[in-house]
Write a protein that holds these residues in place. Structure first.
Motif, mmCIF file in Angstrom:
data_model
loop_
_atom_site.group_PDB
_atom_site.id
_atom_site.type_symbol
_atom_site.label_atom_id
_atom_site.label_comp_id
_atom_site.label_asym_id
_atom_site.label_seq_id
_atom_site.Cartn_x
_atom_site.Cartn_y
_atom_site.Cartn_z
ATOM 1 N N GLN A 181 86.573 -3.302 50.660
ATOM 2 C CA GLN A 181 85.325 -3.478 51.397
ATOM 3 C C GLN A 181 84.995 -2.244 52.222
ATOM 4 O O GLN A 181 85.845 -1.395 52.435
ATOM 5 C CB GLN A 181 85.432 -4.705 52.298
ATOM 6 C CG GLN A 181 85.204 -5.967 51.487
ATOM 7 C CD GLN A 181 85.749 -7.205 52.142
ATOM 8 O OE1 GLN A 181 86.235 -7.143 53.269
ATOM 9 N NE2 GLN A 181 85.683 -8.302 51.424
ATOM 10 N N THR B 74 84.942 10.962 53.279
ATOM 11 C CA THR B 74 85.294 9.970 54.307
ATOM 12 C C THR B 74 86.514 9.151 53.876
ATOM 13 O O THR B 74 87.295 8.736 54.718
ATOM 14 C CB THR B 74 84.098 9.060 54.646
ATOM 15 O OG1 THR B 74 83.460 8.658 53.439
ATOM 16 C CG2 THR B 74 83.111 9.772 55.547
ATOM 17 N N ARG C 250 85.496 -3.340 44.685
ATOM 18 C CA ARG C 250 84.894 -2.063 45.089
ATOM 19 C C ARG C 250 83.617 -1.782 44.290
ATOM 20 O O ARG C 250 82.647 -1.258 44.818
ATOM 21 C CB ARG C 250 85.912 -0.925 44.940
ATOM 22 C CG ARG C 250 87.063 -1.067 45.950
ATOM 23 C CD ARG C 250 88.122 -0.020 45.747
ATOM 24 N NE ARG C 250 87.624 1.294 46.076
ATOM 25 C CZ ARG C 250 88.009 2.417 45.482
ATOM 26 N NH1 ARG C 250 88.894 2.377 44.510
ATOM 27 N NH2 ARG C 250 87.514 3.563 45.864
HETATM 28 P P1 AMP Z 1 86.883 6.556 48.656
HETATM 29 O O1 AMP Z 1 88.105 7.397 48.624
HETATM 30 O O2 AMP Z 1 85.636 7.322 48.963
HETATM 31 O O3 AMP Z 1 86.728 5.701 47.431
HETATM 32 O O4 AMP Z 1 87.057 5.539 49.885
HETATM 33 C C1 AMP Z 1 88.132 4.630 49.931
HETATM 34 C C2 AMP Z 1 87.785 3.465 50.858
HETATM 35 O O5 AMP Z 1 87.519 3.951 52.179
HETATM 36 C C3 AMP Z 1 86.535 2.681 50.480
HETATM 37 O O6 AMP Z 1 86.791 1.697 49.505
HETATM 38 C C4 AMP Z 1 86.113 2.087 51.817
HETATM 39 O O7 AMP Z 1 86.933 0.976 52.161
HETATM 40 C C5 AMP Z 1 86.459 3.215 52.785
HETATM 41 N N1 AMP Z 1 85.313 4.135 52.974
HETATM 42 C C6 AMP Z 1 85.224 5.455 52.621
HETATM 43 N N2 AMP Z 1 84.036 5.971 52.943
HETATM 44 C C7 AMP Z 1 83.332 4.963 53.504
HETATM 45 C C8 AMP Z 1 82.009 4.855 54.027
HETATM 46 N N3 AMP Z 1 81.158 5.898 54.031
HETATM 47 N N4 AMP Z 1 81.626 3.649 54.526
HETATM 48 C C9 AMP Z 1 82.461 2.592 54.547
HETATM 49 N N5 AMP Z 1 83.698 2.618 54.052
HETATM 50 C C10 AMP Z 1 84.139 3.790 53.531
#
Ligand code: AMP
Length: 192
Positions: A57, A31, A140
């Motif tokens: 966030q 995601t 985070r």
């Molecule tokens: P990541 O690359 O998975 O660390 O995601 C980067 C950022 O995207 C996170 O710090 C959140 O702000 C947002 N994000 C990614 N996946 C989610 C999720 N399942 N729910 C909420 N925010 C998300």
């Protein structure tokens, strides 16, 4: 197989996910990658999400549930999927369970990557993402502890949780993951 990868930022979920989807030939549903692509494309969802991402966030559940359910209706997900960075809240986990139950495609396993805090901070400081600045890293990790950590108990209750020692080299960690998956789903003869 349908696999959820759980673990704090910097635990190596991204690296291990890439290897695992190659081995299992299932789509990699990150995601974070989806949101970054939406942001870079300048879509309304992407631009809205960016305000949360930049602050370390979580993007609100309704948006995330919409993003992932849309992705799951694409034909490549019929064979399985590796969820990387989703779900991150109990609300997301419940929505995912509901969606998968409706389609009679439940999760097979949830892998929780365990790594100590000092190693995490060190790993993240070596990356070059805008949301990897020290104060955002701290935010985070805090968000993870408060909102995402409870998912371990949630999946433990469903007897889906397996913990993986995520310290050591990527090869060592990958070997542990493969071992756990082979225990749930023994390889057929002739397969590696
Ligand atoms: P990541 O690359 O998975 O660390 O995601 C980067 C950022 O995207 C996170 O710090 C959140 O702000 C947002 N994000 C990614 N996946 C989610 C999720 N399942 N729910 C909420 N925010 C998300």
């Amino acid at each position: 197989m349908r696999i959820v990868f759980l673990g704090p930022p910097g635990a190596g979920k991204g690296t291990q996910s890439k290897r695992l989807v190659q081995r299992l030939r299932i789509p990699h549903l990150s995601t974070g990658d989806m949101l970054r692509a939406a942001r870079d494309a300048g879509s309304p969802v992407g631009l809205h999400a960016e305000t949360f991402m930049a602050a370390g966030q979580l993007v609100p559940d309704p948006i995330m549930i919409q993003v992932i359910s849309h992705r799951l209706t694409q034909p490549d997900c019929a064979q399985g999927a590796l969820f990387d960075g989703f779900p991150r809240t109990i609300g997301q986990a419940e929505a995912l369970d509901e969606f998968l139950a409706e389609n009679e495609t439940p999760l097979d396993v949830v892998l929780e990557m365990q790594v100590d805090l000092d190693e995490l901070a060190h790993r993240m400081a070596q990356r070059a993402r805008a949301d990897d600045r020290p104060e955002i890293i701290r935010q985070r990790l805090k968000t993870y502890e408060e909102r995402t950590r409870p998912l371990a108990a949630y999946y433990q209750q469903q007897q889906l949780l397996r913990t993986i020692d995520a310290t050591g080299t990527p090869d060592e960690v990958f070997a542990r993951i493969v071992k756990v998956l082979d225990q749930i789903n023994p390889p057929r003869r002739g397969e590696g």
